[in-house]
Design a protein around this motif. Structure first.
Motif, mmCIF file in Angstrom:
data_model
loop_
_atom_site.group_PDB
_atom_site.id
_atom_site.type_symbol
_atom_site.label_atom_id
_atom_site.label_comp_id
_atom_site.label_asym_id
_atom_site.label_seq_id
_atom_site.Cartn_x
_atom_site.Cartn_y
_atom_site.Cartn_z
ATOM 1 N N ALA A 248 0.883 -1.167 0.000
ATOM 2 C CA ALA A 248 0.000 0.000 0.000
ATOM 3 C C ALA A 248 0.922 1.219 0.000
ATOM 4 C CB ALA A 248 -0.896 -0.004 1.231
ATOM 5 N N ILE A 249 0.762 2.064 -1.005
ATOM 6 C CA ILE A 249 1.636 3.222 -1.180
ATOM 7 C C ILE A 249 0.876 4.495 -0.834
ATOM 8 C CG2 ILE A 249 3.114 4.482 -2.790
ATOM 9 C CD1 ILE A 249 3.952 1.553 -2.215
ATOM 10 N N PHE A 250 1.505 5.324 -0.036
ATOM 11 C CA PHE A 250 0.971 6.595 0.462
ATOM 12 C C PHE A 250 1.876 7.687 -0.098
ATOM 13 C CE2 PHE A 250 1.201 10.004 3.519
ATOM 14 C CZ PHE A 250 0.057 10.005 4.310
ATOM 15 N N SER A 251 1.319 8.568 -0.887
ATOM 16 C CA SER A 251 2.094 9.652 -1.483
ATOM 17 C C SER A 251 1.419 10.973 -1.144
ATOM 18 C CB SER A 251 2.156 9.459 -3.005
ATOM 19 O OG SER A 251 2.885 10.502 -3.618
ATOM 20 N N SER A 252 2.196 11.962 -0.693
ATOM 21 C CA SER A 252 1.588 13.248 -0.340
ATOM 22 C C SER A 252 2.469 14.411 -0.772
ATOM 23 C CB SER A 252 1.333 13.328 1.172
ATOM 24 O OG SER A 252 2.540 13.475 1.871
ATOM 25 N N ASP A 253 1.819 15.551 -0.947
ATOM 26 C CA ASP A 253 2.528 16.799 -1.167
ATOM 27 C C ASP A 253 1.667 17.939 -0.639
ATOM 28 O OD1 ASP A 253 0.568 17.368 -3.094
ATOM 29 O OD2 ASP A 253 1.993 17.879 -4.657
ATOM 30 N N VAL A 254 2.244 19.138 -0.638
ATOM 31 C CA VAL A 254 1.554 20.322 -0.147
ATOM 32 C C VAL A 254 0.948 21.068 -1.333
ATOM 33 C CG1 VAL A 254 1.793 22.537 1.051
ATOM 34 C CG2 VAL A 254 3.110 20.553 1.826
ATOM 35 N N ALA A 255 -0.346 21.280 -1.287
ATOM 36 C CA ALA A 255 -1.017 22.083 -2.323
ATOM 37 C C ALA A 255 -0.567 23.539 -2.157
ATOM 38 C CB ALA A 255 -2.527 21.971 -2.168
ATOM 39 N N GLY A 256 -0.174 24.165 -3.246
ATOM 40 C CA GLY A 256 0.238 25.569 -3.199
ATOM 41 C C GLY A 256 1.597 25.805 -2.570
ATOM 42 N N TYR A 257 2.449 24.779 -2.575
ATOM 43 C CA TYR A 257 3.769 24.875 -1.938
ATOM 44 C C TYR A 257 4.613 25.992 -2.556
ATOM 45 C CZ TYR A 257 8.373 23.345 -0.255
ATOM 46 O OH TYR A 257 9.620 23.279 0.313
ATOM 47 N N SER A 258 4.602 26.132 -3.852
ATOM 48 C CA SER A 258 5.415 27.176 -4.500
ATOM 49 C C SER A 258 4.979 28.563 -4.050
ATOM 50 C CB SER A 258 5.316 27.067 -6.022
ATOM 51 O OG SER A 258 5.883 25.853 -6.450
ATOM 52 N N ARG A 259 3.671 28.791 -3.928
ATOM 53 C CA ARG A 259 3.171 30.082 -3.445
ATOM 54 C C ARG A 259 3.632 30.335 -2.019
ATOM 55 N NH1 ARG A 259 -0.090 31.664 0.197
ATOM 56 N NH2 ARG A 259 -1.067 29.632 0.484
ATOM 57 N N LEU A 260 3.512 29.301 -1.169
ATOM 58 C CA LEU A 260 3.942 29.445 0.222
ATOM 59 C C LEU A 260 5.426 29.796 0.303
ATOM 60 C CD1 LEU A 260 2.017 26.405 1.750
ATOM 61 C CD2 LEU A 260 1.641 28.814 2.349
ATOM 62 N N MET A 261 6.239 29.108 -0.485
ATOM 63 C CA MET A 261 7.678 29.382 -0.494
ATOM 64 C C MET A 261 7.964 30.786 -1.025
ATOM 65 S SD MET A 261 9.526 26.994 0.833
ATOM 66 C CE MET A 261 11.177 26.942 0.153
ATOM 67 N N GLY A 262 7.232 31.213 -2.048
ATOM 68 C CA GLY A 262 7.424 32.545 -2.607
ATOM 69 C C GLY A 262 7.061 33.646 -1.625
ATOM 70 N N ASP A 263 6.049 33.384 -0.804
ATOM 71 C CA ASP A 263 5.609 34.379 0.182
ATOM 72 C C ASP A 263 6.564 34.495 1.365
ATOM 73 O OD1 ASP A 263 3.375 34.858 -1.382
ATOM 74 O OD2 ASP A 263 1.989 33.780 -0.070
ATOM 75 N N ASP A 264 7.029 33.352 1.862
ATOM 76 C CA ASP A 264 7.902 33.366 3.044
ATOM 77 C C ASP A 264 8.581 32.001 3.184
ATOM 78 O OD1 ASP A 264 9.089 33.427 5.582
ATOM 79 O OD2 ASP A 264 7.458 34.598 6.462
ATOM 80 N N GLU A 265 9.790 31.907 2.631
ATOM 81 C CA GLU A 265 10.506 30.635 2.645
ATOM 82 C C GLU A 265 10.754 30.118 4.059
ATOM 83 O OE1 GLU A 265 14.069 31.399 0.410
ATOM 84 O OE2 GLU A 265 13.159 30.644 -1.443
ATOM 85 N N ALA A 266 11.234 30.986 4.948
ATOM 86 C CA ALA A 266 11.588 30.550 6.302
ATOM 87 C C ALA A 266 10.365 30.014 7.054
ATOM 88 C CB ALA A 266 12.235 31.697 7.081
#
Length: 144
Positions: free
Chosen positions: A10-28
């Motif tokens: 059983a494979i579980f794969s995840s990512d963050v929706a809108g990750y690029s926007r979040l990083m662009g707004d405030d990486e730290a």
């Protein structure tokens, strides 16, 4: 020719929706929140008898011997992340998309490859932010 060990997982794969926007707004701030949320996910995966295979960037790949464990883990992850998001400003909240598949994989050391993994990643992309998308193969194994 090298022989590979194959197994059903059983494979579980995840990512963050809108990750690029979040990083662009405030990486730290994004890295700080992601680090905390990944620790939560690692813990929940372990509690549900899973194993984290890889976790580059905002992605996380885990495997479970049981699709029921993978699905229960996905629900627990989404509930915990939702709870933790409530303390963040709306534009800083992270919403994970999770894909779960039951399929054949090739195991090479600690890594896994194959259609079982690829399908889980495609399902993750189809999931709503904060949601879980499960393949029919996985769904058929879950007792309602």
């Amino acid at each position: 020719m090298q022989e590979y060990k194959r197994k059903l997982a059983a494979i579980f794969s995840s990512d963050v929706a809108g990750y690029s926007r979040l990083m662009g707004d405030d990486e730290a701030a994004t890295v700080k929140t992601l680090t905390v949320y990944r620790e939560v996910m690692f813990s929940l995966i372990g509690q549900h008898r899973g194993r984290v295979v890889d976790s580059p960037g905002d992605n996380l790949l885990a495997e479970f011997a049981s699709v029921v464990d993978a699905a229960q883990c996905g629900v627990a992850v989404q509930k915990e992340i939702q709870s933790r998001n409530s303390s963040l400003h709306e534009n800083r909240r992270m919403y994970f998309r999770i894909g779960i598949n039951l399929g054949d994989v090739i195991e090479e050391g600690e890594r896994i490859y194959g259609d079982g993994v690829n399908i889980a990643a495609r399902l993750e992309a189809l999931a709503d932010p904060g949601g879980i998308c499960i393949s029919k193969t996985a769904f058929d194994q879950i007792l309602l």
